[in-house]
Enzyme design. Structure first.
Site, PDB file in Angstrom:
ATOM      1  N   ARG A 158      -3.386  -6.846  -5.207  1.00 60.09           N
ATOM      2  CA  ARG A 158      -4.224  -7.384  -4.138  1.00 60.09           C
ATOM      3  C   ARG A 158      -4.859  -8.714  -4.511  1.00 60.09           C
ATOM      4  NH1 ARG A 158      -5.470  -2.197  -1.475  1.00 60.09           N
ATOM      5  NH2 ARG A 158      -6.585  -2.718   0.421  1.00 60.09           N
ATOM      6  N   LYS A 217       0.960   0.383   5.844  1.00 61.98           N
ATOM      7  CA  LYS A 217       1.552   0.475   4.500  1.00 61.98           C
ATOM      8  C   LYS A 217       1.688   1.938   4.046  1.00 61.98           C
ATOM      9  CE  LYS A 217      -1.704  -1.949   2.473  1.00 61.98           C
ATOM     10  NZ  LYS A 217      -2.597  -2.149   3.642  1.00 61.98           N
ATOM     11  N   ARG A 227      -8.459   5.652  13.687  1.00 62.27           N
ATOM     12  CA  ARG A 227      -7.821   6.516  12.681  1.00 62.27           C
ATOM     13  C   ARG A 227      -8.767   7.634  12.238  1.00 62.27           C
ATOM     14  NH1 ARG A 227      -5.640   3.919   7.164  1.00 62.27           N
ATOM     15  NH2 ARG A 227      -7.796   3.212   6.991  1.00 62.27           N
ATOM     16  N   ARG A 271     -12.993  -6.009   5.204  1.00 61.37           N
ATOM     17  CA  ARG A 271     -11.687  -5.782   4.561  1.00 61.37           C
ATOM     18  C   ARG A 271     -10.686  -6.834   5.014  1.00 61.37           C
ATOM     19  NH1 ARG A 271     -10.769   0.110   6.459  1.00 61.37           N
ATOM     20  NH2 ARG A 271      -8.754  -0.032   5.417  1.00 61.37           N
TER      21      ARG A 271
HETATM   22  P1  AP5 Z   1      -1.935   3.256   7.615  1.00 58.06           P
HETATM   23  O1  AP5 Z   1      -0.511   3.592   7.294  1.00 58.06           O
HETATM   24  O2  AP5 Z   1      -2.997   4.193   7.180  1.00 58.06           O
HETATM   25  O3  AP5 Z   1      -2.228   1.745   7.178  1.00 58.06           O
HETATM   26  P2  AP5 Z   1      -2.511   1.123   5.750  1.00 58.06           P
HETATM   27  O4  AP5 Z   1      -1.931  -0.235   5.777  1.00 58.06           O
HETATM   28  O5  AP5 Z   1      -2.054   2.054   4.669  1.00 58.06           O
HETATM   29  O6  AP5 Z   1      -4.075   1.090   5.865  1.00 58.06           O
HETATM   30  P3  AP5 Z   1      -5.199   1.334   4.796  1.00 58.06           P
HETATM   31  O7  AP5 Z   1      -6.496   1.260   5.579  1.00 58.06           O
HETATM   32  O8  AP5 Z   1      -4.998   2.581   3.998  1.00 58.06           O
HETATM   33  O9  AP5 Z   1      -4.995   0.084   3.909  1.00 58.06           O
HETATM   34  P4  AP5 Z   1      -5.970  -0.628   3.013  1.00 58.06           P
HETATM   35  O10 AP5 Z   1      -5.075  -1.587   2.317  1.00 58.06           O
HETATM   36  O11 AP5 Z   1      -7.178  -1.217   3.632  1.00 58.06           O
HETATM   37  O12 AP5 Z   1      -6.592   0.567   2.189  1.00 58.06           O
HETATM   38  P5  AP5 Z   1      -6.329   1.140   0.739  1.00 58.06           P
HETATM   39  O13 AP5 Z   1      -6.392   2.594   0.853  1.00 58.06           O
HETATM   40  O14 AP5 Z   1      -5.176   0.489   0.065  1.00 58.06           O
HETATM   41  O15 AP5 Z   1      -2.026   3.051   9.201  1.00 58.06           O
HETATM   42  C1  AP5 Z   1      -3.266   2.771   9.821  1.00 58.06           C
HETATM   43  C2  AP5 Z   1      -3.359   3.497  11.173  1.00 58.06           C
HETATM   44  O16 AP5 Z   1      -2.362   2.964  12.043  1.00 58.06           O
HETATM   45  C3  AP5 Z   1      -3.070   4.993  11.080  1.00 58.06           C
HETATM   46  O17 AP5 Z   1      -3.880   5.652  12.003  1.00 58.06           O
HETATM   47  C4  AP5 Z   1      -1.591   5.116  11.451  1.00 58.06           C
HETATM   48  O18 AP5 Z   1      -1.277   6.352  12.022  1.00 58.06           O
HETATM   49  C5  AP5 Z   1      -1.446   3.979  12.450  1.00 58.06           C
HETATM   50  N1  AP5 Z   1      -0.116   3.371  12.426  1.00 58.06           N
HETATM   51  C6  AP5 Z   1       0.614   3.041  11.327  1.00 58.06           C
HETATM   52  N2  AP5 Z   1       1.764   2.455  11.687  1.00 58.06           N
HETATM   53  C7  AP5 Z   1       1.754   2.407  13.045  1.00 58.06           C
HETATM   54  C8  AP5 Z   1       2.664   1.910  14.016  1.00 58.06           C
HETATM   55  N3  AP5 Z   1       3.826   1.338  13.653  1.00 58.06           N
HETATM   56  N4  AP5 Z   1       2.329   2.007  15.320  1.00 58.06           N
HETATM   57  C9  AP5 Z   1       1.159   2.579  15.693  1.00 58.06           C
HETATM   58  N5  AP5 Z   1       0.246   3.084  14.828  1.00 58.06           N
HETATM   59  C10 AP5 Z   1       0.546   3.002  13.521  1.00 58.06           C
HETATM   60  O19 AP5 Z   1      -7.639   0.586  -0.025  1.00 58.06           O
HETATM   61  C11 AP5 Z   1      -8.938   1.023   0.328  1.00 58.06           C
HETATM   62  C12 AP5 Z   1      -9.950   0.348  -0.575  1.00 58.06           C
HETATM   63  O20 AP5 Z   1      -9.718   0.720  -1.961  1.00 58.06           O
HETATM   64  C13 AP5 Z   1      -9.920  -1.190  -0.594  1.00 58.06           C
HETATM   65  O21 AP5 Z   1     -10.659  -1.742   0.487  1.00 58.06           O
HETATM   66  C14 AP5 Z   1     -10.544  -1.492  -1.977  1.00 58.06           C
HETATM   67  O22 AP5 Z   1     -11.924  -1.337  -1.936  1.00 58.06           O
HETATM   68  C15 AP5 Z   1      -9.961  -0.379  -2.840  1.00 58.06           C
HETATM   69  N6  AP5 Z   1      -8.698  -0.781  -3.469  1.00 58.06           N
HETATM   70  C16 AP5 Z   1      -7.462  -0.241  -3.228  1.00 58.06           C
HETATM   71  N7  AP5 Z   1      -6.515  -0.882  -3.949  1.00 58.06           N
HETATM   72  C17 AP5 Z   1      -7.163  -1.848  -4.658  1.00 58.06           C
HETATM   73  C18 AP5 Z   1      -6.723  -2.844  -5.550  1.00 58.06           C
HETATM   74  N8  AP5 Z   1      -5.416  -3.000  -5.847  1.00 58.06           N
HETATM   75  N9  AP5 Z   1      -7.643  -3.684  -6.078  1.00 58.06           N
HETATM   76  C19 AP5 Z   1      -8.954  -3.552  -5.787  1.00 58.06           C
HETATM   77  N10 AP5 Z   1      -9.444  -2.625  -4.926  1.00 58.06           N
HETATM   78  C20 AP5 Z   1      -8.547  -1.774  -4.358  1.00 58.06           C
END
Ligand code: AP5
Length: 215
Positions: free
Chosen positions: A88, A13, A127, A171
């Site tokens: 979410r 994402k 990552r 997660r």
């Molecule tokens: P990446 O692009 O980083 O993936 P992502 O989907 O953004 O992963 P996140 O871990 O950031 O998502 P998340 O939803 O768990 O975390 P968030 O920060 O929102 O890609 C991942 C890896 O794959 C990278 O190394 C990349 O290079 C690689 N990659 C990408 N595309 C690829 C491809 N096509 N091919 C190969 N490799 C690829 O949330 C973190 C925490 O914050 C949550 O757990 C929660 O505690 C809190 N939080 C955030 N939002 C909320 C909310 N709305 N409500 C409540 N708590 C929240």
């Protein structure tokens, strides 16, 4: 243009949201990035969120909803935005519906990226993130003492606290139990675009842009 980018943790994402925001001149709003910045700066929000984020749980809806409401009212979002990591939960989706109805009635797109859990676990375990600028890199692509390709910092790559194996599992559990049902909520509220997230980063971006252009 108003876009929600939706999918499991690690599905890509953030990677795709950055590319789309730059190509389409949209604001990229990542609730995860906002929370991590608050934790790093030890703000009041950061102190409340730290333990929850680092264990893979969800920060309370009213806190995250408040952050999103405030951000969407800012000038940078006037030309459109991509929401990454929000909503979410069903209550968060309802909060967003209310915010958008107060802002305008523009068309909303929901881009769902799809990949199996084994792909996700492998991506997240490998990552690394630059502690100086946030640049993301795969462990295998990092040579000894490599400088960050984005900001040039040395030895700056670290693992996110929530990318430890047990936390990744939690997660994914939270995603399947609580976040996946939100997709259903948008069936009649957004233009849905589903994309295979297991292809290369470039192929995924191209597929998204092609589908956005044909809608
Ligand atoms: P990446 O692009 O980083 O993936 P992502 O989907 O953004 O992963 P996140 O871990 O950031 O998502 P998340 O939803 O768990 O975390 P968030 O920060 O929102 O890609 C991942 C890896 O794959 C990278 O190394 C990349 O290079 C690689 N990659 C990408 N595309 C690829 C491809 N096509 N091919 C190969 N490799 C690829 O949330 C973190 C925490 O914050 C949550 O757990 C929660 O505690 C809190 N939080 C955030 N939002 C909320 C909310 N709305 N409500 C409540 N708590 C929240």
């Amino acid at each position: 243009m108003q876009i929600i980018i939706f999918g499991a943790p690690g599905v890509g994402k953030g990677t795709q949201a950055k590319i789309l925001a730059s190509k389409l001149n949209l604001a990229h709003i990542s609730t995860g990035d906002i929370l991590r910045e608050a934790i790093k700066n030890e703000t009041e929000l950061g102190l409340k969120a730290k333990e929850i984020v680092q264990s893979g749980g969800l920060v309370p809806d009213e806190i995250v909803g408040g952050i999103v409401k405030e951000t969407l009212q800012q000038e940078k979002c006037k030309n459109g935005f991509i929401l990454d990591g929000f909503p979410r939960t069903l209550p968060q989706a309802e909060i967003l519906t209310r915010i958008l109805s107060e802002l305008n009635n523009e068309k909303l797109y929901l881009i769902k990226l799809e990949a199996d859990d084994d792909v996700i676990v492998s991506r997240l375990s490998n990552r690394l993130v630059c502690s100086k600028c946030g640049y993301i890199i795969n462990k295998d692509a990092l040579k000894d003492n490599a400088k960050c390709p984005s900001c040039g910092a040395e030895n700056s790559f670290v693992k996110r606290k929530d990318d430890e194996e047990e936390v990744i599992k939690n997660r994914l559990k939270v995603y399947h139990e609580t976040t996946e049902p939100v997709f259903e909520y948008y069936q009649d509220k957004a233009e849905i675009i589903e994309v295979d997230g297991t292809k290369s980063i470039e192929e995924v971006s191209r597929a998204i842009l092609d589908k956005l252009n044909s809608n």
